[in-house]
Design a protein around this motif. Structure first.
Motif, mmCIF file in Angstrom:
data_model
loop_
_atom_site.group_PDB
_atom_site.id
_atom_site.type_symbol
_atom_site.label_atom_id
_atom_site.label_comp_id
_atom_site.label_asym_id
_atom_site.label_seq_id
_atom_site.Cartn_x
_atom_site.Cartn_y
_atom_site.Cartn_z
ATOM 1 N N SER A 198 -6.551 -4.577 2.823
ATOM 2 C CA SER A 198 -7.378 -3.679 3.512
ATOM 3 C C SER A 198 -8.033 -4.366 4.494
ATOM 4 O O SER A 198 -8.480 -4.056 5.646
ATOM 5 C CB SER A 198 -8.243 -2.694 2.914
ATOM 6 O OG SER A 198 -8.902 -3.363 1.985
ATOM 7 N N PHE A 199 -8.571 -5.801 4.170
ATOM 8 C CA PHE A 199 -9.154 -6.543 5.102
ATOM 9 C C PHE A 199 -8.231 -7.159 5.834
ATOM 10 O O PHE A 199 -8.370 -7.267 7.078
ATOM 11 C CB PHE A 199 -9.927 -7.624 4.121
ATOM 12 C CG PHE A 199 -10.989 -7.101 3.279
ATOM 13 C CD1 PHE A 199 -11.738 -6.203 3.694
ATOM 14 C CD2 PHE A 199 -10.942 -7.762 2.074
ATOM 15 C CE1 PHE A 199 -12.699 -5.687 2.748
ATOM 16 C CE2 PHE A 199 -11.864 -7.063 1.096
ATOM 17 C CZ PHE A 199 -12.888 -6.240 1.446
ATOM 18 N N LEU B 194 0.779 -1.379 -0.097
ATOM 19 C CA LEU B 194 -0.098 -0.036 0.143
ATOM 20 C C LEU B 194 0.716 1.390 0.021
ATOM 21 O O LEU B 194 0.622 2.234 -0.584
ATOM 22 C CB LEU B 194 -0.953 0.106 1.193
ATOM 23 C CG LEU B 194 -2.139 -0.982 1.265
ATOM 24 C CD1 LEU B 194 -2.799 -0.950 2.562
ATOM 25 C CD2 LEU B 194 -3.085 -0.707 0.086
ATOM 26 N N LEU B 195 1.691 1.419 0.676
ATOM 27 C CA LEU B 195 2.434 2.606 1.158
ATOM 28 C C LEU B 195 4.107 2.599 0.925
ATOM 29 O O LEU B 195 4.627 2.427 1.703
ATOM 30 C CB LEU B 195 2.263 3.253 2.558
ATOM 31 C CG LEU B 195 0.749 3.235 2.828
ATOM 32 C CD1 LEU B 195 0.557 3.349 4.449
ATOM 33 C CD2 LEU B 195 0.487 4.567 2.254
ATOM 34 N N ALA C 182 -4.336 -4.962 -3.097
ATOM 35 C CA ALA C 182 -4.769 -3.704 -2.184
ATOM 36 C C ALA C 182 -5.960 -3.831 -1.411
ATOM 37 O O ALA C 182 -6.008 -3.500 -0.130
ATOM 38 C CB ALA C 182 -4.483 -2.559 -2.845
ATOM 39 N N LEU C 183 -6.832 -4.334 -2.189
ATOM 40 C CA LEU C 183 -8.262 -4.564 -1.541
ATOM 41 C C LEU C 183 -8.126 -5.518 -0.484
ATOM 42 O O LEU C 183 -8.526 -5.422 0.849
ATOM 43 C CB LEU C 183 -9.292 -4.942 -2.510
ATOM 44 C CG LEU C 183 -10.610 -5.344 -2.003
ATOM 45 C CD1 LEU C 183 -11.390 -3.962 -1.847
ATOM 46 C CD2 LEU C 183 -11.386 -6.257 -3.171
ATOM 47 N N PHE D 229 -14.531 -3.323 -10.686
ATOM 48 C CA PHE D 229 -13.869 -2.325 -11.189
ATOM 49 C C PHE D 229 -12.477 -1.986 -10.754
ATOM 50 O O PHE D 229 -11.690 -1.129 -10.831
ATOM 51 C CB PHE D 229 -14.816 -1.074 -11.531
ATOM 52 C CG PHE D 229 -14.751 0.038 -10.481
ATOM 53 C CD1 PHE D 229 -14.336 1.267 -10.915
ATOM 54 C CD2 PHE D 229 -14.936 -0.192 -9.275
ATOM 55 C CE1 PHE D 229 -14.214 2.056 -9.882
ATOM 56 C CE2 PHE D 229 -14.978 0.553 -8.162
ATOM 57 C CZ PHE D 229 -14.634 2.126 -8.568
ATOM 58 N N ILE D 230 -12.109 -2.731 -9.396
ATOM 59 C CA ILE D 230 -11.097 -2.450 -8.734
ATOM 60 C C ILE D 230 -9.902 -3.256 -9.587
ATOM 61 O O ILE D 230 -9.903 -4.352 -9.985
ATOM 62 C CB ILE D 230 -11.127 -2.955 -7.200
ATOM 63 C CG1 ILE D 230 -12.092 -2.185 -6.498
ATOM 64 C CG2 ILE D 230 -9.710 -3.139 -6.658
ATOM 65 C CD1 ILE D 230 -12.417 -2.816 -5.204
ATOM 66 N N ALA D 231 -8.918 -2.436 -9.683
ATOM 67 C CA ALA D 231 -7.688 -2.760 -10.577
ATOM 68 C C ALA D 231 -6.680 -3.892 -9.860
ATOM 69 O O ALA D 231 -6.151 -4.763 -10.487
ATOM 70 C CB ALA D 231 -6.977 -1.842 -11.323
ATOM 71 N N ARG D 232 -6.518 -3.478 -8.531
ATOM 72 C CA ARG D 232 -5.554 -4.426 -7.803
ATOM 73 C C ARG D 232 -6.328 -4.861 -6.770
ATOM 74 O O ARG D 232 -6.566 -4.268 -5.744
ATOM 75 C CB ARG D 232 -4.552 -3.454 -7.503
ATOM 76 C CG ARG D 232 -3.258 -3.366 -8.350
ATOM 77 C CD ARG D 232 -2.296 -2.286 -7.780
ATOM 78 N NE ARG D 232 -1.720 -3.262 -6.475
ATOM 79 C CZ ARG D 232 -0.947 -2.453 -5.759
ATOM 80 N NH1 ARG D 232 -0.830 -0.934 -5.919
ATOM 81 N NH2 ARG D 232 -0.568 -2.999 -4.617
#
Lengths: 370, 514
Positions: free
Chosen positions: A275-276, A114-115, A271-272, A265-268
């Motif tokens: 977040s979970f 993510l960062l 990363a999703l 529509f989430i490309a990656r």
């Protein structure tokens, strides 16, 4: 009704256990199983589940003999005060070490997915402060947050993984049962001690509303987590094959980059997914810090646990900065698991249980006679 | 005798002096208290003709019902007693006679102290002193101008009762009483505020409300002393333990049907005089999402609306933060076409996204505040001007990108679909906290700030009930309360009352089979 006694229900204990057991090992599990047994790694998970059930049976049996005490008190009662203090201190040291390494792994994972440009120190320290915030709210609040995290973190992870099933090639899982007995035992043993979290039963029993039912509930939980792990392993190996899975540091994150969510529509997705994962890892690290706090406050007989948090933060933070990079962290973790892992899941509870039985200490457990 | 100022108790501001037998002395003290109070009417008159005694009457003009005072008291006194003074026999003295026969209204009470006398006059009753007795009569004559029962201006419904609470305590309790014709509905009245002596009524159903809740409310009501209570909001804040929290720990409603249904769930209502807002304790976050209309419409539609409300609550809190996290930190998560259009829209905007979002969010908050405070006619002008400024000028001046306006507008609309105003206010504050988190640490900060809010919420309690009740610790009530959360199931499934009620009195619905 609700009183402010900080007690939790059996169901809440199960939820917390699911979160800790699952999070502590799942992300790297396919790599571990592949290293030990290639495509037959799933057998190791079953073996590990059986071992974990044995550990939890012994620990909960021991705990039910002293239903209002944690390991700090009953170890001192069973094996004289000095030995009890040594056992508790070693358990605290283990939790501090594992908590610090888990924090580091988490920091690295967030940084990588993510960062990229944020210093890892900042990621870890913000996490640590959030964890301590929950620790101060007590066991009941932890249990309730666990109930929310199951829905916000764990179930989405499982749902996303289910979409990966369509891409699995079953021939990657063949041939079956080509596993040596030595690898099976070594692998099961390693995974079972890598699932840190069973130790929480040393402390959790006095916080339960109904401690008698705990053994059965914990065994169900272990079975459930084993089923989740089997699914993750099956999907990862089925997608990548064991050789690829053994190469990736976080194989589960790697499959997230491959999965296509239908209509999304989430490309990656990684990363999703991350977040979970932040939520479940939060629960795990909180488990470590919370039990360190409880153990320490009981060991030094301090009623006020809040200042202990302030001492723990710099220690955990300092240890988490020791490893140089991700492989080094995992190497340290492996060493820590091999040296520290076993003692508290089997030898210590067995010795305590046997001596307690010989010295006829503790409450007789009625449920065993039925 | 003590000097005049010392008669008031320093702590409670009550007058510590009993009435005396001599009427002139009573009048002297009484008029000293009401010195320079020209709104208080005082009149001395003669009762009876033969064995006549002096009486003294006092009330505040316009706070009393003139008809009652003139027809039922003064006319009776002066006319009736004058004609039948012989009826006063030896054993029934004059005081009893006046109390029992001469006053043509049922609500008459004896009082013994100056404090009661003054309070009675000040709350719109009439006080009658009679010479030779160290007690007086308090005659209920309350009747002051009131705007009556009107439609509530918050919590509007399409289908359902249009009655709303008003400022008079008695009218409010009657509105509830009319909906529950049960002797077990108790209305316990008290006074709060040493100077304002505001009436409050604690309403509950005796066999449904939990004893420990009533006790806790009692303890908290008496845990402070304040000079005046003007609105139930002050009481709510004073009764809170976790007063640092932005979330409301009591539900506030203007609807009698809502109070009635809450009472039947075993909750406790506190009605405060001079305000149309009634407090309901205990409260969980789920209560705020239940509108009374939900139960008057078909369950399918009501469930649809419920889900919509929960979704809008999530959006009202999280959408701006998520937008910042995705566009500033994780552009790779967004499909490339969308990234291009976002970038194109931002062409020429000098600020970072977080500042952009903050500009528009704050402008919207200004507008919202301005529209509430301004008189109606100017308020609409403001909203037109604000809409134009937000919509057109800011974009063409390259201050913000149009997409940010879309995000803020959706957030605003979502926040209006939360049926409770106080909860929506909490959401407005938390939105900025999440914007801050997402602005510093992206998606990670977004989740971290949400975690902090959740940690705060799981530890929060309303009168010892967990605030997130049906979503956490639901097994306490066997999973019953979750049935009335995200969905509104058909009424036949709501066979038991929620967790608020006593365990033994749970059943509320049963099918009567033929």
């Amino acid at each position: 009704m609700f009183s402010n006694n900080d007690k939790i229900s059996i169901r809440q204990l199960q939820i917390l256990l699911i979160l800790t057991l699952f999070t502590s090992v799942s992300l790297t599990l396919p790599r571990i199983t592949s290293e030990f047994a290639d495509q037959n790694g799933w057998i190791l998970i079953i073996g590990a589940a059986i071992l974990t059930m044995i550990y939890s049976y012994i620990i909960t049996t021991l705990g039910k003999m002293f239903p209002d005490q944690t390991i700090v008190e009953y170890s001192q009662k069973i094996l004289t005060k000095p030995i009890g203090i040594i056992i508790s201190s070693l358990l605290i040291a283990k939790l501090v070490l594992f908590g610090s390494l888990e924090l580091r792994v988490f920091g690295e994972l967030v940084k990588q997915t993510l960062l990229k440009n944020t210093p890892i120190e900042f990621i870890m320290i913000t996490m640590l402060f959030t964890v301590v915030y929950l620790t101060r709210k007590g066991y009941e609040a932890r249990a309730r947050l666990g109930e929310l995290i199951i829905f916000l973190g764990l179930i989405p992870i499982i749902l996303v993984l289910i979409f990966a099933l369509q891409d699995i090639e079953l021939d990657r899982l063949a041939p079956f049962f080509t596993i040596k007995a030595k690898d099976f035992i070594a692998g099961s043993y390693y995974i079972s001690i890598a699932m840190v979290g069973i130790e929480s039963l040393y402390i959790a029993i006095p916080f339960l509303r109904n401690p008698k039912k705990v053994t059965k509930a914990v065994i169900h939980t272990v079975l459930f987590v084993a089923a989740l792990n089997l699914m993750i392993n099956f999907i990862t190996i089925g997608l990548f094959g064991s050789a690829e899975a053994a190469r990736e540091i976080w194989p589960v994150m790697a499959i997230m980059q491959v999965i296509e969510l239908p209509g999304s529509f989430i490309a990656r997705q990684d990363a999703l997914m991350m977040s979970f994962w932040i939520l479940t890892t939060f629960a795990l690290i909180n488990c470590y810090i919370f039990f360190i706090t409880i153990l320490t406050s009981r060991l030094i007989k301090s009623k006020e646990a809040n200042w202990i948090n302030l001492v723990i933060i710099p220690i955990v933070y300092g240890i988490s900065l020791i490893p140089n990079n991700v492989p080094h962290t995992f190497e340290m973790m492996k060493k820590a698991i091999q040296t520290f892992g076993f003692a508290f899941v089997l030898p210590v509870p067995v010795v305590l249980l046997v001596v307690a039985k010989i010295r006829k200490l503790g409450v007789k457990d009625e449920t065993n006679q039925n | 005798m003590k000097s005049f100022n010392e008669l008031h108790n320093k702590e409670t501001n009550k007058i510590e002096l009993d009435l005396v037998k001599n009427l002139d002395k009573n009048i002297k003290i009484f008029e000293d208290f009401f010195n320079n109070c020209d709104d208080v009417i005082k009149k001395k008159f003669q009762i009876g003709e033969i064995n006549s005694v002096w009486g003294y009457i006092s009330y505040i003009d316009s706070m009393v019902n003139r008809d009652v005072v003139e027809d039922s008291i003064l006319e009776q006194m002066i006319e009736e007693i004058k004609n039948v003074p012989k009826n006063i026999s030896e054993d029934t003295n004059l005081f009893e006679f006046v109390k029992n026969y001469a006053i043509a209204t049922a609500d008459v009470k004896e009082i013994n102290t100056f404090d009661e006398a003054c309070l009675a006059v000040l709350s719109g009753d009439t006080v009658l002193f009679i010479d030779g007795f160290d007690k007086a009569l308090k005659i209920a004559t309350k009747g002051w101008p009131n705007r009556g029962v009107q439609e509530p201006d918050t919590e509007g419904v399409v289908r359902g009762s249009k009655e709303g609470f008003s400022e008079a305590l008695r009218i409010n309790t009657v509105l509830v009483r009319r909906r529950i014709r049960d002797t077990k509905l108790k209305v316990r009245q008290e006074q709060v505020g040493t100077r304002s002596r505001t009436d409050i009524a604690i309403m509950y159903i005796e066999d449904l409300a939990r004893k420990e809740v009533l006790k806790e409310i009692d303890v908290r009501l008496h845990s402070f002393s304040i000079d005046a209570i003007y609105e139930s909001g002050m009481l709510e804040e004073l009764m809170e333990k976790e007063w640092l929290s932005p979330f409301p720990k009591a539900q506030v409603t203007q609807r009698p049907d809502k109070v009635a249904s809450a009472l039947l769930e075993g909750r406790v209502a506190i009605v405060v005089d001079n305000t149309p807002f009634v407090l309901l304790f205990p409260t969980t976050i789920n209560c705020f999402f239940q509108s009374s209309e939900d139960y008057y419409q078909g369950f399918l539609f009501a469930s649809f609306i419920r889900v919509l409300r929960y979704a809008s609550a999530v959006m009202a809190v999280g959408l701006p933060g998520l937008y910042i996290a995705l566009t500033c930190f994780h552009t790779s998560m967004i499909p490339s076409e969308l990234v291009y259009s976002i970038a194109a829209a931002r062409q020429g905007v000098p600020f970072p996204t977080i500042i952009e979002v903050l500009i528009i969010e704050l402008e919207f908050e200004f507008l919202r505040e301005a529209a509430v405070r301004l008189p109606g006619s100017i308020g609409s002008t403001i909203s037109i001007v604000g809409g134009l400024v937000i919509g057109q000028a800011a974009v063409s001046a390259n201050l913000v990108s149009p997409l940010v306006i879309v995000i803020v507008a959706i957030t605003a609309i979502a926040s209006f679909s939360i049926p409770n105003y106080t909860l929506a206010n909490a959401y407005r504050i938390i939105k900025f906290w999440i914007i801050l988190g997402a602005g510093t640490l992206g998606l990670y900060g977004f989740w971290l700030s949400i975690l902090v809010v959740l940690i705060h919420l799981v530890a929060l309690k309303s009168v010892n009930f967990p605030y997130l009740m049906p979503f956490v610790a639901d097994d306490v009530n066997g999973g019953q309360d979750l049935k009335d959360s995200f969905f509104r199931l058909p009424i036949i499934y709501y066979r038991t009352r929620p967790i608020f009620a006593k365990k033994s009195e749970r059943r509320r619905f049963k099918l009567n089979h033929k």
